[in-house]
Design a protein around this motif. Structure first.
Motif, PDB file in Angstrom:
ATOM      1  N   PRO A 229      33.470  39.373  45.732  1.00  0.00           N
ATOM      2  CA  PRO A 229      32.527  40.580  44.486  1.00  0.00           C
ATOM      3  C   PRO A 229      32.935  41.129  43.681  1.00  0.00           C
ATOM      4  O   PRO A 229      32.382  41.882  42.863  1.00  0.00           O
ATOM      5  N   GLU A 230      33.992  41.755  43.765  1.00  0.00           N
ATOM      6  CA  GLU A 230      34.921  42.593  43.129  1.00  0.00           C
ATOM      7  C   GLU A 230      35.985  42.075  42.289  1.00  0.00           C
ATOM      8  O   GLU A 230      37.067  41.588  42.543  1.00  0.00           O
ATOM      9  N   ILE A 231      36.782  42.438  41.064  1.00  0.00           N
ATOM     10  CA  ILE A 231      37.454  42.730  40.912  1.00  0.00           C
ATOM     11  C   ILE A 231      38.372  43.393  40.727  1.00  0.00           C
ATOM     12  O   ILE A 231      37.962  44.603  41.353  1.00  0.00           O
ATOM     13  N   LEU A 232      40.036  43.513  41.377  1.00  0.00           N
ATOM     14  CA  LEU A 232      40.572  45.066  41.839  1.00  0.00           C
ATOM     15  C   LEU A 232      40.894  45.307  42.912  1.00  0.00           C
ATOM     16  O   LEU A 232      40.524  46.090  42.764  1.00  0.00           O
ATOM     17  N   PRO A 233      40.726  44.220  43.672  1.00  0.00           N
ATOM     18  CA  PRO A 233      39.867  44.883  44.999  1.00  0.00           C
ATOM     19  C   PRO A 233      40.666  45.907  46.015  1.00  0.00           C
ATOM     20  O   PRO A 233      39.744  46.562  46.634  1.00  0.00           O
ATOM     21  N   GLU A 234      41.382  46.208  45.282  1.00  0.00           N
ATOM     22  CA  GLU A 234      42.339  47.069  46.514  1.00  0.00           C
ATOM     23  C   GLU A 234      42.142  48.209  45.828  1.00  0.00           C
ATOM     24  O   GLU A 234      43.005  49.567  46.469  1.00  0.00           O
ATOM     25  N   LEU A 235      42.044  48.845  44.445  1.00  0.00           N
ATOM     26  CA  LEU A 235      41.823  50.236  43.760  1.00  0.00           C
ATOM     27  C   LEU A 235      40.380  50.604  44.248  1.00  0.00           C
ATOM     28  O   LEU A 235      39.639  49.880  45.344  1.00  0.00           O
ATOM     29  N   ASP A 236      40.284  51.918  43.980  1.00  0.00           N
ATOM     30  CA  ASP A 236      39.588  52.412  44.863  1.00  0.00           C
ATOM     31  C   ASP A 236      38.344  52.438  43.721  1.00  0.00           C
ATOM     32  O   ASP A 236      38.421  51.570  42.405  1.00  0.00           O
ATOM     33  N   PRO A 237      36.878  52.530  44.682  1.00  0.00           N
ATOM     34  CA  PRO A 237      35.784  51.964  43.800  1.00  0.00           C
ATOM     35  C   PRO A 237      35.207  53.154  42.402  1.00  0.00           C
ATOM     36  O   PRO A 237      35.358  51.991  41.448  1.00  0.00           O
ATOM     37  N   ALA A 238      36.365  54.063  42.444  1.00  0.00           N
ATOM     38  CA  ALA A 238      35.862  54.951  41.476  1.00  0.00           C
ATOM     39  C   ALA A 238      37.002  53.785  39.708  1.00  0.00           C
ATOM     40  O   ALA A 238      36.367  53.896  38.591  1.00  0.00           O
ATOM     41  N   TYR A 373      56.918  50.135  55.718  1.00  0.00           N
ATOM     42  CA  TYR A 373      55.935  50.178  54.417  1.00  0.00           C
ATOM     43  C   TYR A 373      55.313  51.773  53.682  1.00  0.00           C
ATOM     44  O   TYR A 373      54.706  51.814  54.445  1.00  0.00           O
ATOM     45  N   LYS A 374      55.399  52.229  52.930  1.00  0.00           N
ATOM     46  CA  LYS A 374      55.012  53.598  52.220  1.00  0.00           C
ATOM     47  C   LYS A 374      54.705  52.912  50.981  1.00  0.00           C
ATOM     48  O   LYS A 374      55.574  53.407  50.004  1.00  0.00           O
ATOM     49  N   PRO A 375      53.348  52.911  50.714  1.00  0.00           N
ATOM     50  CA  PRO A 375      52.941  52.198  49.877  1.00  0.00           C
ATOM     51  C   PRO A 375      52.449  53.291  48.693  1.00  0.00           C
ATOM     52  O   PRO A 375      52.435  54.475  49.376  1.00  0.00           O
ATOM     53  N   LEU A 376      52.790  53.281  47.220  1.00  0.00           N
ATOM     54  CA  LEU A 376      52.857  54.651  46.830  1.00  0.00           C
ATOM     55  C   LEU A 376      51.703  55.129  45.849  1.00  0.00           C
ATOM     56  O   LEU A 376      51.394  56.502  45.204  1.00  0.00           O
ATOM     57  N   GLY A 377      50.732  53.879  45.623  1.00  0.00           N
ATOM     58  CA  GLY A 377      49.792  54.122  44.300  1.00  0.00           C
ATOM     59  C   GLY A 377      49.711  52.258  43.522  1.00  0.00           C
ATOM     60  O   GLY A 377      50.349  51.727  44.242  1.00  0.00           O
ATOM     61  N   GLN A 378      48.969  52.177  42.940  1.00  0.00           N
ATOM     62  CA  GLN A 378      48.898  51.127  41.573  1.00  0.00           C
ATOM     63  C   GLN A 378      48.643  51.808  40.429  1.00  0.00           C
ATOM     64  O   GLN A 378      47.599  52.838  40.132  1.00  0.00           O
ATOM     65  N   VAL A 388      44.264  52.338  34.741  1.00  0.00           N
ATOM     66  CA  VAL A 388      43.769  52.758  35.703  1.00  0.00           C
ATOM     67  C   VAL A 388      45.007  53.085  37.479  1.00  0.00           C
ATOM     68  O   VAL A 388      45.682  52.407  37.452  1.00  0.00           O
ATOM     69  N   ASN A 389      45.228  53.871  37.286  1.00  0.00           N
ATOM     70  CA  ASN A 389      46.171  54.782  37.872  1.00  0.00           C
ATOM     71  C   ASN A 389      45.858  55.142  39.574  1.00  0.00           C
ATOM     72  O   ASN A 389      45.176  55.698  39.257  1.00  0.00           O
ATOM     73  N   GLU A 390      45.926  55.743  40.599  1.00  0.00           N
ATOM     74  CA  GLU A 390      46.215  55.738  41.372  1.00  0.00           C
ATOM     75  C   GLU A 390      47.726  56.270  42.361  1.00  0.00           C
ATOM     76  O   GLU A 390      48.570  55.331  42.308  1.00  0.00           O
ATOM     77  N   VAL A 391      48.431  57.003  42.274  1.00  0.00           N
ATOM     78  CA  VAL A 391      49.799  57.508  42.736  1.00  0.00           C
ATOM     79  C   VAL A 391      49.662  59.006  43.775  1.00  0.00           C
ATOM     80  O   VAL A 391      49.073  59.781  43.139  1.00  0.00           O
ATOM     81  N   MET A 392      50.227  59.037  44.996  1.00  0.00           N
ATOM     82  CA  MET A 392      50.014  59.058  45.940  1.00  0.00           C
ATOM     83  C   MET A 392      48.617  59.941  46.053  1.00  0.00           C
ATOM     84  O   MET A 392      48.572  61.174  46.014  1.00  0.00           O
ATOM     85  N   GLY A 393      47.673  58.879  45.896  1.00  0.00           N
ATOM     86  CA  GLY A 393      46.047  59.466  46.414  1.00  0.00           C
ATOM     87  C   GLY A 393      45.494  60.340  45.146  1.00  0.00           C
ATOM     88  O   GLY A 393      44.140  60.150  44.813  1.00  0.00           O
ATOM     89  N   VAL A 394      46.091  60.264  43.812  1.00  0.00           N
ATOM     90  CA  VAL A 394      45.418  60.985  42.834  1.00  0.00           C
ATOM     91  C   VAL A 394      45.204  60.004  41.909  1.00  0.00           C
ATOM     92  O   VAL A 394      45.970  58.665  41.566  1.00  0.00           O
ATOM     93  N   ARG A 395      44.226  59.780  41.420  1.00  0.00           N
ATOM     94  CA  ARG A 395      43.812  58.544  40.616  1.00  0.00           C
ATOM     95  C   ARG A 395      42.775  59.247  39.388  1.00  0.00           C
ATOM     96  O   ARG A 395      42.603  60.057  39.275  1.00  0.00           O
ATOM     97  N   PHE A 396      43.474  59.112  38.198  1.00  0.00           N
ATOM     98  CA  PHE A 396      43.480  58.856  37.153  1.00  0.00           C
ATOM     99  C   PHE A 396      43.512  57.148  35.968  1.00  0.00           C
ATOM    100  O   PHE A 396      43.225  56.601  36.308  1.00  0.00           O
ATOM    101  N   SER A 397      42.953  57.755  34.988  1.00  0.00           N
ATOM    102  CA  SER A 397      42.048  56.760  34.204  1.00  0.00           C
ATOM    103  C   SER A 397      42.040  56.774  32.753  1.00  0.00           C
ATOM    104  O   SER A 397      42.251  58.464  32.043  1.00  0.00           O
ATOM    105  N   GLY A 398      42.289  55.853  32.053  1.00  0.00           N
ATOM    106  CA  GLY A 398      42.411  56.187  30.133  1.00  0.00           C
ATOM    107  C   GLY A 398      43.570  56.597  29.519  1.00  0.00           C
ATOM    108  O   GLY A 398      44.770  55.694  29.939  1.00  0.00           O
TER     109      GLY A 398
END
Ligand SMILES: Cc1cc2nc3c(=O)[nH]c(=O)nc-3n(C[C@H](O)[C@H](O)[C@H](O)COP(=O)(O)OP(=O)(O)OC[C@H]3O[C@@H](n4cnc5c(N)ncnc54)[C@H](O)[C@@H]3O)c2cc1C
Length: 450
Positions: A229-238, A373-378, A388-398
């Protein structure tokens, strides 16, 4: 001169003093020179820098290490393919390891040897298998014959060449242009599929459009087809929403809950009856462990790979280890799950396996480390100016996220030449639209010979 010496450190052993791999008292053989195998070899060489009893040999199918996260940029020509292929030999020889380009075929644990193509045998005391993965076509009819995949530098160049080929063909057509010629369908809405679709958009709209004034770039249609139902399913919804908006602005048509049932030479048939007319299908929808593991004679499960314990040791084998995309590694954080096949996991596994192999060689089995395993982000790039980035819980895009994406991977490239050349490619393509040519080889000129 001092800078030149700093950038080109001498190898650990001068050529005349390096013992042969076979002559080392303790031999560690690593099969595969990708994220997992290369990291294991480098880490082990660092750990035994002051010792002369441990020899490390890496066997790999290619003599370069493909830096996968940057490969989609080869499609738009923002980065030259040669700069993403980092030379393995030099890096390993400098670290003190040996290297042979060889395609491994089986393991004979009873004699502690690995057999490569040509029946060449390589001995080991400890063996690390890191042969990576390959595309999974799930038996869908026509995919293997008609779709391009994305599992190598040549594949990325082939996708770019296909786009150029269609532009050249269409510019010669006098009448109606078949819709299938200028329609590109990327199947798979994970990070690779999203990045490839965006890179095709960049290639068409930013690099090719002005060189083909008789083709309206808005006639090109790019589809991204995803079964979930979604693309990039492993990413945060925002972040997912930000990516969807960006794809919408690029006029990439995202079809979710859509299953490709068959691919033919000129269309993709969808479950439920629809079809997309296209001669250009790119498959990114699934990966599986390298099929060679089925011939190695080690315990494996077809979906997830060689079975290992939480120390990365192959079940039932004291001297054999498996890491990276070819291994089913239990995720100690979640009962019954396995570690996801990605580059950051492969690098972390490479470091742990190096320490564990050395512990066994030194008789310190009680010091074996459990792999956690220690995921660092995507990080996902959608064109050169948006990520669109998620790094150690911080989300930012652009745009800033796109800059971060580039810096993060530039730092991680291991070869100094690759770092300098990739940075140069990015700077040049920021100021000058990359010239896109299609190198077709001598076969295309056969008719010209007398
Ligand atoms: C296009 C693409 C983009 C990606 N982007 C990202 C990303 O942005 N972030 C991320 O975390 N992950 C990403 N991944 C996934 C990531 O690249 C893999 O998870 C990672 O490379 C796994 O490392 P590995 O060492 O197991 O395999 P690989 O890096 O693929 O290395 C396998 C090695 O084994 C060698 N080999 C294979 N068969 C044999 C044989 N028979 N004999 C000898 N040698 C052999 C190969 O030559 C190669 O050196 C991407 C993957 C792809 C395909």
């Amino acid at each position: 001169m001092a800078l030149r010496r700093f950038l080109n450190p001498p190898p650990r052993y001068a050529p005349w003093e390096k013992p042969r791999y076979r002559d080392f008292e303790k031999k560690v053989l690593i099969v595969g020179g990708g994220f997992a195998g290369y990291t294991a070899a480098k880490t082990l060489c660092e750990l035994v820098r002051d010792r002369d009893d441990v020899g490390v040999l890496v066997l790999s199918r290619e003599n370069y290490f493909t830096f996968w996260p940057i490969v989609p940029e080869v499609v738009s020509n923002d980065v030259d393919a040669h700069n993403v292929a980092q030379p393995l030999r030099r890096a390993l020889i400098t670290a003190g390891a040996s290297f042979r380009r060889a395609r491994v075929q089986r393991v004979v644990p009873e004699r502690n040897v690995v057999v490569a193509e040509g029946d060449i045998e390589f001995p080991y005391d400890q063996l690390v298998i890191a042969v990576g993965g390959q595309p999974n076509f799930f038996g869908i009819p026509g995919v293997e014959e008609h779709a391009l995949s994305m599992r190598g530098l040549e594949d990325a160049e082939q996708i770019r060449n296909r786009v150029i080929e269609r532009f050249e063909e269409v510019s010669l057509i006098r009448g109606e242009i078949p819709e299938s010629k200028l329609t590109f369908v990327v199947i798979g809405g994970g990070a690779t599929g999203v990045e490839v679709a965006s890179q095709i958009h960049t290639l068409v709209h930013e690099h090719l459009a002005s060189d083909y004034p008789n083709i309206d770039p808005n006639r090109v249609r790019i589809y991204l087809v995803e079964a979930l139902p979604e693309i990039l399913p492993e990413l945060d919804p925002a972040l997912r929403k930000a990516a969807r908006n960006r794809l919408y602005r690029q006029r990439i048509e995202v079809l979710t809950n859509t299953l490709a049932e068959e691919v033919t030479a000129d269309c993709v048939r969808l479950k439920g009856g629809g079809e997309i007319s296209s001669e250009n299908v790119i498959w990114t929808a699934g990966n599986r462990p390298n099929a060679v593991i089925q011939r190695l004679g080690l315990p494996y499960d077809e979906k997830n790979g060689i079975r290992v314990d939480e120390y990365l040791r192959v079940e039932g084998h004291r001297d054999i280890w498996a890491i990276g995309d070819c291994a089913a590694i239990p995720d100690v954080r979640q009962e019954g799950k396995i570690v996801p096949p990605n580059a950051q996991a492969a690098v972390q596994e490479g470091k742990t396996v190096a320490r564990n192999v050395l512990a066994v060689l030194d008789g310190r089995e009680d010091e074996l480390e459990r792999f956690e395993y220690k995921p660092l982000g995507q990080l996902v790039e959608l064109g050169s100016d948006f990520a669109v980035n998620e790094v150690m819980g911080v989300r930012f895009s652009g745009f800033l996220a796109a800059l971060f994406w580039r810096l993060a991977y530039l730092v991680r490239l291991t070869s100094p030449q690759s770092k300098a050349r990739v940075a140069a490619d990015w700077i040049v393509s920021f100021f000058l639209r990359p010239a896109v040519t299609q190198v077709r080889g001598a076969r295309n000129n056969a008719d010209d010979r007398t």
